[in-house]
Design a protein around this motif. Structure first.
Motif, short mmCIF file in Angstrom:
data_model
loop_
_atom_site.label_atom_id
_atom_site.label_comp_id
_atom_site.label_asym_id
_atom_site.label_seq_id
_atom_site.Cartn_x
_atom_site.Cartn_y
_atom_site.Cartn_z
N GLN A 13 0.82 -1.20 0.00
CA GLN A 13 0.00 0.00 0.00
C GLN A 13 0.86 1.26 0.00
N ARG A 14 2.03 1.20 0.59
CA ARG A 14 2.90 2.37 0.66
C ARG A 14 3.47 2.76 -0.70
N ASP A 15 3.38 1.87 -1.69
CA ASP A 15 3.91 2.17 -3.01
C ASP A 15 3.03 3.14 -3.80
N TYR A 16 1.79 3.31 -3.39
CA TYR A 16 0.87 4.16 -4.14
C TYR A 16 0.94 5.59 -3.61
N LYS A 17 1.04 6.54 -4.50
CA LYS A 17 1.10 7.94 -4.11
C LYS A 17 -0.28 8.41 -3.66
N MET A 18 -0.31 9.39 -2.78
CA MET A 18 -1.56 9.88 -2.23
C MET A 18 -2.50 10.39 -3.32
N GLY A 19 -1.95 11.07 -4.32
CA GLY A 19 -2.78 11.58 -5.41
C GLY A 19 -3.49 10.47 -6.16
N PHE A 20 -2.78 9.36 -6.36
CA PHE A 20 -3.39 8.21 -7.04
C PHE A 20 -4.51 7.63 -6.19
N LYS A 21 -4.27 7.47 -4.89
CA LYS A 21 -5.29 6.94 -3.99
C LYS A 21 -6.54 7.81 -4.02
N LEU A 22 -6.33 9.12 -3.92
CA LEU A 22 -7.47 10.05 -3.91
C LEU A 22 -8.23 10.03 -5.22
N ALA A 23 -7.53 9.87 -6.33
CA ALA A 23 -8.18 9.80 -7.64
C ALA A 23 -9.04 8.54 -7.75
N VAL A 24 -8.51 7.43 -7.28
CA VAL A 24 -9.28 6.17 -7.31
C VAL A 24 -10.50 6.29 -6.41
N VAL A 25 -10.32 6.83 -5.21
CA VAL A 25 -11.43 7.01 -4.28
C VAL A 25 -12.51 7.89 -4.90
N ALA A 26 -12.11 8.98 -5.54
CA ALA A 26 -13.08 9.88 -6.17
C ALA A 26 -13.87 9.18 -7.27
N MET A 27 -13.19 8.38 -8.09
CA MET A 27 -13.88 7.66 -9.17
C MET A 27 -14.90 6.67 -8.62
N SER A 48 -8.86 -5.83 -0.26
CA SER A 48 -9.43 -4.75 0.54
C SER A 48 -8.66 -3.43 0.42
N THR A 49 -7.68 -3.35 -0.42
CA THR A 49 -6.85 -2.15 -0.52
C THR A 49 -7.70 -0.91 -0.84
N VAL A 50 -8.53 -0.99 -1.86
CA VAL A 50 -9.34 0.16 -2.25
C VAL A 50 -10.37 0.46 -1.16
N LEU A 51 -10.90 -0.57 -0.52
CA LEU A 51 -11.86 -0.35 0.56
C LEU A 51 -11.21 0.40 1.72
N VAL A 52 -9.97 0.06 2.02
CA VAL A 52 -9.23 0.78 3.08
C VAL A 52 -9.06 2.24 2.68
N TRP A 53 -8.73 2.49 1.42
CA TRP A 53 -8.58 3.86 0.95
C TRP A 53 -9.90 4.61 1.07
N LEU A 54 -11.00 3.94 0.72
CA LEU A 54 -12.31 4.59 0.82
C LEU A 54 -12.63 4.98 2.26
N ARG A 55 -12.31 4.10 3.19
CA ARG A 55 -12.57 4.40 4.60
C ARG A 55 -11.69 5.54 5.11
N LYS A 56 -10.43 5.54 4.69
CA LYS A 56 -9.48 6.55 5.19
C LYS A 56 -9.66 7.90 4.51
N HIS A 57 -9.88 7.91 3.21
CA HIS A 57 -9.81 9.14 2.44
C HIS A 57 -11.13 9.54 1.78
N GLY A 58 -12.14 8.69 1.88
CA GLY A 58 -13.41 8.98 1.23
C GLY A 58 -14.28 9.92 2.04
#
Length: 66
Positions: A13-27, A48-58
């Motif tokens: 999970q640490r390999d993904y940049k914050m901007g990428f995570k936020l873009a995926v969450v927004a989509m 569950s990677t994207v689900l974790v991002w949704l919980r943290k940053h959504g």
């Protein structure tokens, strides 16, 4: 004869940049794609990677029961 080995580097999970995570969450939150479609489209490992991002940053409230 030498056997050639190819090792695949597992991403974490640490390999993904914050901007990428936020873009995926927004989509996903806009309904442009499901979290499973995002995982497949962008090669995101882990179920569950994207689900974790949704919980943290959504912007959705994950504490409220449906």
């Amino acid at each position: 004869m030498k056997k050639e080995e190819t090792q695949r580097v597992r991403r974490t999970q640490r390999d993904y940049k914050m901007g990428f995570k936020l873009a995926v969450v927004a989509m996903v939150e806009k309904g442009e794609m499901t979290y499973k479609q995002a995982q497949k489209a962008y090669g995101i490992q882990g179920r569950s990677t994207v689900l974790v991002w949704l919980r943290k940053h959504g912007s959705l409230d994950w504490n409220k029961p449906m």
